[in-house]
Motif scaffolding. Structure first.
Motif, mmCIF file in Angstrom:
data_model
loop_
_atom_site.group_PDB
_atom_site.id
_atom_site.type_symbol
_atom_site.label_atom_id
_atom_site.label_comp_id
_atom_site.label_asym_id
_atom_site.label_seq_id
_atom_site.Cartn_x
_atom_site.Cartn_y
_atom_site.Cartn_z
ATOM 1 N N UNK A 12 0.826 -1.203 0.000
ATOM 2 C CA UNK A 12 0.000 0.000 0.000
ATOM 3 C C UNK A 12 0.860 1.253 0.000
ATOM 4 N N UNK A 13 0.406 2.238 -0.735
ATOM 5 C CA UNK A 13 1.021 3.556 -0.753
ATOM 6 C C UNK A 13 -0.092 4.566 -0.492
ATOM 7 N N UNK A 14 0.270 5.823 -0.233
ATOM 8 C CA UNK A 14 -0.798 6.803 0.000
ATOM 9 C C UNK A 14 -1.727 6.934 -1.189
ATOM 10 N N UNK A 15 -1.260 6.576 -2.371
ATOM 11 C CA UNK A 15 -2.129 6.687 -3.538
ATOM 12 C C UNK A 15 -2.886 5.397 -3.816
ATOM 13 N N UNK A 16 -2.954 4.555 -2.803
ATOM 14 C CA UNK A 16 -3.771 3.362 -2.960
ATOM 15 C C UNK A 16 -2.959 2.083 -2.928
ATOM 16 N N UNK A 31 16.805 -3.242 5.829
ATOM 17 C CA UNK A 31 17.992 -2.405 5.976
ATOM 18 C C UNK A 31 19.186 -3.206 6.486
ATOM 19 N N UNK A 47 12.149 -2.629 8.615
ATOM 20 C CA UNK A 47 12.255 -1.473 7.723
ATOM 21 C C UNK A 47 12.960 -1.912 6.449
ATOM 22 N N UNK A 72 10.254 2.453 3.270
ATOM 23 C CA UNK A 72 9.065 2.077 4.025
ATOM 24 C C UNK A 72 9.338 0.881 4.918
ATOM 25 N N UNK A 73 8.285 0.186 5.261
ATOM 26 C CA UNK A 73 8.482 -0.968 6.134
ATOM 27 C C UNK A 73 7.495 -2.069 5.779
ATOM 28 N N UNK A 84 4.265 -1.030 3.598
ATOM 29 C CA UNK A 84 3.768 0.339 3.631
ATOM 30 C C UNK A 84 4.904 1.239 3.170
ATOM 31 N N UNK A 85 4.769 1.805 2.004
ATOM 32 C CA UNK A 85 5.843 2.618 1.439
ATOM 33 C C UNK A 85 5.259 3.874 0.820
ATOM 34 N N UNK A 86 6.140 4.887 0.668
ATOM 35 C CA UNK A 86 5.660 6.127 0.064
ATOM 36 C C UNK A 86 5.342 5.943 -1.409
ATOM 37 N N UNK A 89 5.989 0.516 -7.343
ATOM 38 C CA UNK A 89 5.544 0.305 -8.717
ATOM 39 C C UNK A 89 5.788 -1.131 -9.142
ATOM 40 N N UNK A 98 11.507 7.725 -17.909
ATOM 41 C CA UNK A 98 11.449 8.686 -16.822
ATOM 42 C C UNK A 98 12.480 8.343 -15.750
ATOM 43 N N UNK B 39 -10.228 8.826 -4.382
ATOM 44 C CA UNK B 39 -8.819 8.783 -4.018
ATOM 45 C C UNK B 39 -8.643 8.672 -2.500
ATOM 46 N N UNK B 42 -8.745 5.167 -1.096
ATOM 47 C CA UNK B 42 -7.534 4.363 -1.214
ATOM 48 C C UNK B 42 -6.456 4.864 -0.256
ATOM 49 N N UNK B 43 -6.475 6.147 0.026
ATOM 50 C CA UNK B 43 -5.506 6.659 0.999
ATOM 51 C C UNK B 43 -5.780 6.094 2.384
ATOM 52 N N UNK B 46 -3.994 2.989 3.404
ATOM 53 C CA UNK B 46 -2.616 3.241 3.819
ATOM 54 C C UNK B 46 -2.570 3.834 5.220
ATOM 55 N N UNK B 166 -0.022 11.785 -3.595
ATOM 56 C CA UNK B 166 1.031 11.849 -2.582
ATOM 57 C C UNK B 166 2.359 12.236 -3.210
ATOM 58 N N UNK B 236 13.079 -6.063 13.096
ATOM 59 C CA UNK B 236 14.256 -6.179 12.250
ATOM 60 C C UNK B 236 14.540 -4.817 11.666
ATOM 61 N N UNK B 245 11.870 4.925 11.000
ATOM 62 C CA UNK B 245 11.301 4.899 9.652
ATOM 63 C C UNK B 245 9.811 5.222 9.690
ATOM 64 N N UNK B 249 7.192 8.783 8.391
ATOM 65 C CA UNK B 249 6.197 8.383 7.397
ATOM 66 C C UNK B 249 4.784 8.649 7.928
#
Lengths: 141, 315
Positions: A12-16, A31, A47, A72-73, A84-86, A89, A98, B39, B42-43, B46, B166, B236, B245, B249
């Protein structure tokens, strides 16, 4: 809780939600090193590095799907692994042109920051370079 | 009477044009509103995840186990603090950061004035002055307002997308959180309009930094006891490293969530404002049409009277 033979990977990311599949194994680059997670693993919280998450494609022996994540983690409990990451893809969604441009930009920035001994910018450029390289690597698999 | 007829006709056609414009704007806002609502759903996936992880961390490891050293003096209050990490420690408040989320443009009804008025009230009630308040203005209206009143606007940003992704806001949000590290401010409030439904929005002022159990959400903490299975995690590399982390976030996602919420309610109030403008235009048109018909009728009557008068004179 019954023993299960599969686990669900959910990114999941903030955009879904980017990815949700069942698998028999998932490999995360944390890490401190790589962790392979099999079904019924004990609850885990780790993490992640800016790298790929590898998910074994269900029904195959050694085929993996790679998803690029920007840090993320990962949280694993009840046979559900949630990353859960920013941003994240899937391979087919990566715009390699790109990413290539981003890599060039980051390299330029890096070189400039090195010359000017700007630690802050240097660190940031390194992170964006890693992100771009990560995307490129995955899209070329 | 002829000139007035012409006048009324012109007013009708101009009001009709205005009505068309406001009607179109209403449709645009409604479309944007439904887009952003999709949108937001979906946020929430998260946000819920990250929040539950934080709550887990707080629950299973920190709240009962490690209580930070400085909590000894006032144990009850500081139990909220779950670690010595930066974002969790309360500092002496020298500057209060206030993020004010407004819109860039007008035509949104009472949306902006509502946020600004209540923010001013908040500042007044908390006893802050222009010296110890740092304003971070997202949206032009708020930026202009607070600058004019001599507040320290440390950061302003205009042109947030209508449907903020985001990825677009990440830089912005990082910057705001970064200012906490730079000690530009020592506590952060975010003031915005929370979207309730299309007709109502409600002002909210939330403290986002330092992170405490309060803004993680009381309901989550109390609900936890009902849950039969709260796993103890294997960490971990280490709990602190993970918090390192997760917390930034989390803070970023909170601010992003507020921006989303504010944008949602901006679209809603814009749509409502445009709807009432269209309705008003319709009212004006119908009363003008009445006036027009009356004027036309009386013109006709006069004409007939003149003709019959002339006829009578000829006979």
């Amino acid at each position: 809780m019954a023993e299960q033979s599969v686990l669900t990977v959910n990114i999941v990311t903030p955009d879904g939600s980017v990815y949700e599949e069942q698998t028999t194994m998932a490999i995360f680059k944390t890490t401190v090193g790589e962790i392979g997670v099999l079904p019924n693993h004990i609850p885990l919280l780790a993490s992640l590095q800016i790298d790929e998450v590898r998910v074994k494609i269900d029904g195959t022996d050694d085929k993996f799907e790679e998803i690029a994540v920007s840090g993320g983690f990962v949280e694993f409990s009840n046979n559900i692994a949630t990353v859960v990451a920013n941003s994240a893809e899937r391979k087919e969604n990566i715009d390699s042109d790109r990413a290539e441009r981003a890599r060039k930009r980051a390299e330029e920035k890096l070189a400039r920051a090195k010359q000017e001994h700007d630690v802050d910018t240097l660190r940031r450029a390194e992170v964006s370079l890693r992100r771009a390289v990560n995307r490129l690597n995955i899209s070329k698999h | 009477m002829g000139a007035s007829l012409q006048e009324v006709k012109r007013r009708i056609s101009s009001t009709k044009k205005t009505e068309q414009i406001t009607g179109a704007m209403q449709m645009v806002s409604t479309a944007k509103l439904s887009q952003i609502q999709r949108h937001t759903t979906s946020y929430h996936v998260y946000a819920d995840k990250i929040r539950s992880v934080i709550t887990h961390l707080a629950q299973t490891h920190l709240l009962d186990g490690k209580v930070v050293s400085d909590s000894a003096s006032t144990p009850k209050k500081n139990k909220d603090q779950v670690s010595g990490l930066d974002m969790l420690t309360k500092r002496d408040v020298k500057h209060t950061g206030i993020v004010v989320i407004t819109s860039d443009r007008g035509l949104v009804g009472s949306y902006n004035s509502n946020v600004i008025k209540q923010t001013m009230e908040l500042i007044k009630n908390a006893g802050h002055t222009t010296d110890d308040t740092v304003i971070i203005a997202l949206g032009g209206t708020g930026a202009d307002f607070f600058k004019k009143r001599g507040y320290n606007v440390a950061f302003e940003y205009r042109g947030i997308n209508d449907i903020p992704k985001f990825r677009d806001t990440q830089q912005l949000v990082k910057k705001i959180v970064g200012m906490y590290d730079d000690e530009t401010y020592d506590e952060l409030f975010v003031c915005y309009n929370h979207f309730v439904n299309t007709l109502t929005s409600e002002f909210r002022a939330e403290q986002m930094l330092p992170i405490s159990a309060i803004n993680i959400g009381d309901d989550d903490l109390t609900q936890k006891s009902d849950e039969e299975y709260a796993p103890v995690y294997e960490m971990e590399p280490s709990q602190d490293a993970i918090l390192e982390v997760v917390l930034p976030q989390y803070a970023e996602s909170l601010i992003y969530g507020a921006i989303l919420d504010a944008k949602t309610s901006e679209h809603a109030s814009s749509s409502t404002a445009m709807k009432s403008a269209t309705d008003n235009a319709k009212d004006i048109i119908s009363s003008l049409e009445l006036q027009f018909n009356r004027a036309r009728q009386s013109a006709i009557t006069t004409e007939i009277t003149e003709i019959t008068g002339a006829q009578a004179a000829l006979d």
